[in-house]
Design a protein around this motif. Structure first.
Motif, mmCIF file in Angstrom:
data_model
loop_
_atom_site.group_PDB
_atom_site.id
_atom_site.type_symbol
_atom_site.label_atom_id
_atom_site.label_comp_id
_atom_site.label_asym_id
_atom_site.label_seq_id
_atom_site.Cartn_x
_atom_site.Cartn_y
_atom_site.Cartn_z
ATOM 1 N N SER A 33 -29.866 17.545 -39.904
ATOM 2 C CA SER A 33 -30.895 17.368 -38.886
ATOM 3 C C SER A 33 -30.511 16.150 -38.067
ATOM 4 O O SER A 33 -30.025 15.159 -38.613
ATOM 5 N N VAL A 34 -30.717 16.235 -36.763
ATOM 6 C CA VAL A 34 -30.368 15.130 -35.872
ATOM 7 C C VAL A 34 -31.544 14.788 -34.963
ATOM 8 O O VAL A 34 -32.448 15.592 -34.771
ATOM 9 N N THR A 35 -31.512 13.584 -34.407
ATOM 10 C CA THR A 35 -32.512 13.110 -33.471
ATOM 11 C C THR A 35 -31.816 12.779 -32.158
ATOM 12 O O THR A 35 -30.731 12.193 -32.163
ATOM 13 N N LEU A 36 -32.430 13.135 -31.045
ATOM 14 C CA LEU A 36 -31.851 12.813 -29.741
ATOM 15 C C LEU A 36 -31.991 11.325 -29.464
ATOM 16 O O LEU A 36 -33.031 10.732 -29.743
ATOM 17 N N VAL A 37 -30.963 10.706 -28.881
ATOM 18 C CA VAL A 37 -30.992 9.279 -28.586
ATOM 19 C C VAL A 37 -31.307 9.004 -27.124
ATOM 20 O O VAL A 37 -31.437 7.843 -26.728
ATOM 21 N N ALA A 77 -33.139 26.118 -18.519
ATOM 22 C CA ALA A 77 -34.378 26.275 -19.285
ATOM 23 C C ALA A 77 -35.548 25.567 -18.616
ATOM 24 O O ALA A 77 -36.683 25.712 -19.060
ATOM 25 N N ASN A 78 -35.278 24.807 -17.556
ATOM 26 C CA ASN A 78 -36.321 24.039 -16.874
ATOM 27 C C ASN A 78 -37.162 23.251 -17.869
ATOM 28 O O ASN A 78 -38.384 23.256 -17.821
ATOM 29 N N GLN A 79 -36.486 22.589 -18.787
ATOM 30 C CA GLN A 79 -37.152 21.844 -19.837
ATOM 31 C C GLN A 79 -36.374 20.565 -20.097
ATOM 32 O O GLN A 79 -35.155 20.527 -19.960
ATOM 33 N N THR A 80 -37.091 19.508 -20.466
ATOM 34 C CA THR A 80 -36.458 18.250 -20.822
ATOM 35 C C THR A 80 -36.752 17.956 -22.282
ATOM 36 O O THR A 80 -37.909 17.974 -22.695
ATOM 37 N N LEU A 81 -35.714 17.713 -23.049
ATOM 38 C CA LEU A 81 -35.882 17.313 -24.441
ATOM 39 C C LEU A 81 -35.975 15.788 -24.461
ATOM 40 O O LEU A 81 -35.086 15.100 -23.984
ATOM 41 N N LYS A 82 -37.048 15.281 -25.005
ATOM 42 C CA LYS A 82 -37.319 13.844 -25.000
ATOM 43 C C LYS A 82 -36.562 13.117 -26.101
ATOM 44 O O LYS A 82 -36.232 13.687 -27.144
ATOM 45 N N PHE A 111 -25.001 12.321 -27.945
ATOM 46 C CA PHE A 111 -26.407 12.169 -27.619
ATOM 47 C C PHE A 111 -27.331 12.370 -28.814
ATOM 48 O O PHE A 111 -28.547 12.451 -28.654
ATOM 49 N N VAL A 112 -26.770 12.476 -30.024
ATOM 50 C CA VAL A 112 -27.592 12.684 -31.206
ATOM 51 C C VAL A 112 -27.256 11.641 -32.275
ATOM 52 O O VAL A 112 -26.183 11.044 -32.269
ATOM 53 N N ARG A 113 -28.227 11.467 -33.175
ATOM 54 C CA ARG A 113 -28.052 10.555 -34.308
ATOM 55 C C ARG A 113 -28.510 11.292 -35.552
ATOM 56 O O ARG A 113 -29.552 11.949 -35.542
#
Length: 101
Positions: free
Chosen positions: A47-51, A59-64, A97-99
């Protein structure tokens, strides 16, 4: 050559190899290490978290920042990971971009 055995042209080496030998060579070369933004090694199922905030094209979406992505899959490319997120199919993220969680 043995009768009944399939041979495939290997573009990397320029040789004709049996399908089994070619599969074995490719399996040996798959040992690619993927590292997250801080240098931790990633493996399938992590599992990772976006930094940072990422805008998903198409997708017209932003992942925070801080969004958790579960059960990643490695692609064989040291910079890319394949994952799923609600409403987005075929999401590929850059490892920078992930941790790791």
């Amino acid at each position: 050559m043995q009768e009944g055995e399939d041979y495939v042209y290997d573009e990397v080496s320029g040789e004709w190899l049996s399908a089994a030998d070619l599969a074995h060579r490719k399996a040996e070369n798959v040992d690619v290490q993927v590292r997250d933004a801080v240098g931790n090694p990633l493996v399938d199922g992590d599992s990772v978290t976006l930094v940072k905030d990422l805008t998903v094209k198409g997708a017209n979406q932003t992942l925070k920042r801080g969004t958790v992505i579960k059960s990643i899959r490695l692609t064989g490319d040291p910079q890319e990971i394949d994952c799923r997120y609600d409403g987005i199919k075929g999401l590929v993220l850059r490892a920078e971009f992930v941790r790791k969680r």
